[in-house]
Design a protein around this motif. Sequence first.
Motif, PDB file in Angstrom:
ATOM      1  N   ASP A 265       3.191  -9.594   6.594  1.00 34.37           N
ATOM      2  CA  ASP A 265       3.828  -8.364   7.065  1.00 34.37           C
ATOM      3  C   ASP A 265       5.343  -8.548   7.011  1.00 34.37           C
ATOM      4  O   ASP A 265       5.838  -9.622   6.640  1.00 34.37           O
ATOM      5  N   ARG A 266       6.076  -7.515   7.351  1.00 33.73           N
ATOM      6  CA  ARG A 266       7.534  -7.573   7.202  1.00 33.73           C
ATOM      7  C   ARG A 266       8.146  -8.668   8.077  1.00 33.73           C
ATOM      8  O   ARG A 266       9.058  -9.388   7.651  1.00 33.73           O
ATOM      9  N   GLU A 267       7.644  -8.821   9.297  1.00 36.58           N
ATOM     10  CA  GLU A 267       8.197  -9.835  10.186  1.00 36.58           C
ATOM     11  C   GLU A 267       7.969 -11.232   9.621  1.00 36.58           C
ATOM     12  O   GLU A 267       8.871 -12.081   9.643  1.00 36.58           O
ATOM     13  N   ALA A 269       7.513 -12.063   6.455  1.00 35.08           N
ATOM     14  CA  ALA A 269       8.371 -12.230   5.279  1.00 35.08           C
ATOM     15  C   ALA A 269       9.789 -12.588   5.700  1.00 35.08           C
ATOM     16  O   ALA A 269      10.422 -13.477   5.111  1.00 35.08           O
ATOM     17  N   ASN A 270      10.294 -11.934   6.710  1.00 41.92           N
ATOM     18  CA  ASN A 270      11.652 -12.225   7.192  1.00 41.92           C
ATOM     19  C   ASN A 270      11.742 -13.622   7.800  1.00 41.92           C
ATOM     20  O   ASN A 270      12.749 -14.321   7.619  1.00 41.92           O
ATOM     21  N   ARG A 306       2.665  -6.047  -0.484  1.00 43.15           N
ATOM     22  CA  ARG A 306       2.936  -7.257   0.325  1.00 43.15           C
ATOM     23  C   ARG A 306       3.960  -8.159  -0.365  1.00 43.15           C
ATOM     24  O   ARG A 306       4.844  -8.714   0.284  1.00 43.15           O
ATOM     25  N   SER A 308       6.232  -7.179  -2.387  1.00 47.34           N
ATOM     26  CA  SER A 308       7.526  -6.487  -2.298  1.00 47.34           C
ATOM     27  C   SER A 308       8.259  -6.851  -1.013  1.00 47.34           C
ATOM     28  O   SER A 308       9.490  -6.950  -0.993  1.00 47.34           O
ATOM     29  N   LEU A 309       7.508  -7.085   0.074  1.00 48.95           N
ATOM     30  CA  LEU A 309       8.130  -7.505   1.330  1.00 48.95           C
ATOM     31  C   LEU A 309       8.817  -8.860   1.161  1.00 48.95           C
ATOM     32  O   LEU A 309       9.902  -9.087   1.706  1.00 48.95           O
ATOM     33  N   GLU A 312      11.982  -8.300  -0.931  1.00 54.02           N
ATOM     34  CA  GLU A 312      13.027  -7.659  -0.132  1.00 54.02           C
ATOM     35  C   GLU A 312      13.683  -8.648   0.829  1.00 54.02           C
ATOM     36  O   GLU A 312      14.891  -8.579   1.083  1.00 54.02           O
ATOM     37  N   SER A 313      12.898  -9.572   1.353  1.00 54.61           N
ATOM     38  CA  SER A 313      13.426 -10.543   2.323  1.00 54.61           C
ATOM     39  C   SER A 313      14.199 -11.671   1.654  1.00 54.61           C
ATOM     40  O   SER A 313      15.013 -12.337   2.298  1.00 54.61           O
TER      41      SER A 313
END
Length: 615
Positions: A265-267, A269-270, A306, A308-309, A312-313
């Motif tokens: 998830d985005r979190e 990935a970050n 997924r 792509s996340l 992006e990160s």
Amino acid sequence: MRITLVSLHPAPSPQAIPLANAFLKGFAAETGAEIRLEDFFVGDDALACAHNLAERQPAAIGFSLYVWNRAACLAIAAEVRRRMPRVLLFAGGPEVTADPHGVLDGSSLDLVIVGEGEKPFATLCTRLAGNAPLEGIPGILLPGAATPFTPAAPLADLDVIPSPYLEGFLDYGRYPGILWQLSRGCGFTCDFCFDSRGQHGVRRFSLERIESELRHFAKGGVSQVFVLDSTFNQDLKRAKAILRLIKRIAPGIHFHFEVRSEFIDRELANLFSQITCSLQIGLQSADSHVLRGVGRSFRPDDFVARISLLNESGATFGFDLIYGLPGDTLAGFRRSLDFALALYPNHLDIFPLAVLPGTPLAERSAAIGLNHLPQPPYTLLSSPTISAGDMTVARRLATACDIFYTRGKAVAWFNEAVKALKTSPSDFLNLFSQWLLTVQDAQISESDLDDQTVWQLQRDFLGSAFGKPGLKRLLPVVLDLVDYHYHYAAALLTPPEQPPGRNKDKGRLLHIPLRLAGSVRLVEFRYEILEILDAGVPDIRRLADTLVPVGSFAAIYPGRDGVCTESLAEPYFRLLERLNGTDPAGRIAADLELEADEATHFLLFALTEGIVLRS
């Protein structure tokens, strides 16, 4: 009582760590056995290895067997048996667990340990110390034993195994990297994999132990860690907690993780992007039907979202691909290549299907027409949907990708070069594969080549690919991109000789010898390189249409916050080229007709940045 546990690694590498044997040693420590760990490598002379093992006259010698070292281990065992007829020889590991009777039959081994080895090995040590019979030990298979084989129950609490690192059973100072096991088992049941056979579910070491080991690694100066966890992010909450620990405790260590896309998830990935790490994602194929046939599910749109996340990160990731899966074709493999490369992975690891013993795929392989090697590495030779010739073409495509894309560090510009040629990634790699046959041996692999040779192969092939009318005008932009990323990667991997800092010799700079730091790359470009970099995604046709080929000169070097690219006026570039550590810098500057004040100001900057050093 002396026992030697042998690890036979593929080659010296950061992953050549005898972790499995260190776990055995720690768990059996209370038995009083004197246990020694011995490291060898595939390709070592069996006679020399056997001589080494026999010198200490151990009572027993055990081997960790994997698919890639089975034959070599058994050859060493046979030579040891010739020298030491009474020594107890045994083996364990994934290859034994997959094929215990096959390993025993015709070998010099007295017994094998099947499954998780800590409890059976500790019991074996106790029985040997007391001269007690070895029959009836759960997890140990003896040929011809009157007692039926009983599997050993897996350890419910992994923390009962002493930490090889915290307890000092492994001196990681001897190794360029370490293996770090966070769990055992797998929550998935892929038909081609052995990880989840025999039991289902995942057992994990506690977060308390993980934190203690992490602090130990940070204190000890470990540089890189390969995390052994089949799906690190399946327990998402736990994975995030571990990443936060790493960020807080060991931000300077590089970690390698295996993850599944569906749990990103985005979190997460970050969090990956906030530490130094690389991720390996098992794509295997981009064909949902093919994957369903081996017990995997796949939704292309979800996978793309997924990944792509991660893009992006800024997280670093790569994919695994397998060619030869049941139902797959050469055309299907090429489509999987196109799908994977379009997502900008940092690297691709591509393998032929291995029909491993003990897996559901092996059990039905004859029925579905999988023709494969009967011995390690069990590689598929052909199937009803992919011929032996197709497998050869797929292998060459995989080699082409290994060399051109992965070793060539082409992620930043590969897709744009393919687009400029109006072709597909797999067609591009096929052309490179065919071209490679004209300049290299047909059996070449990326491991045979150094980075500079790979870079030159890229440049030579691109010169050929863009040599046609209408494409020649694009070649200078393409070569600038190739050259920049080659030198950038080299600078990234070369630590500064000394930290940049303030200079106190401003008034004497022209009177002392200076030299270029070994980590600095001096590169000439056809275009202003900063304009290319500032353009973002390098649309090659647009850049060729809009930029003026004015040429530029750059110093690329590791700085305080990463790799720096400094575009230089040509006289300063030539000054850096000629600094030889012998002649005073002022004499060289005068030869180049540089004013003293100009030269002093520039050299002060270069010293402060660590571009030049005092001789």
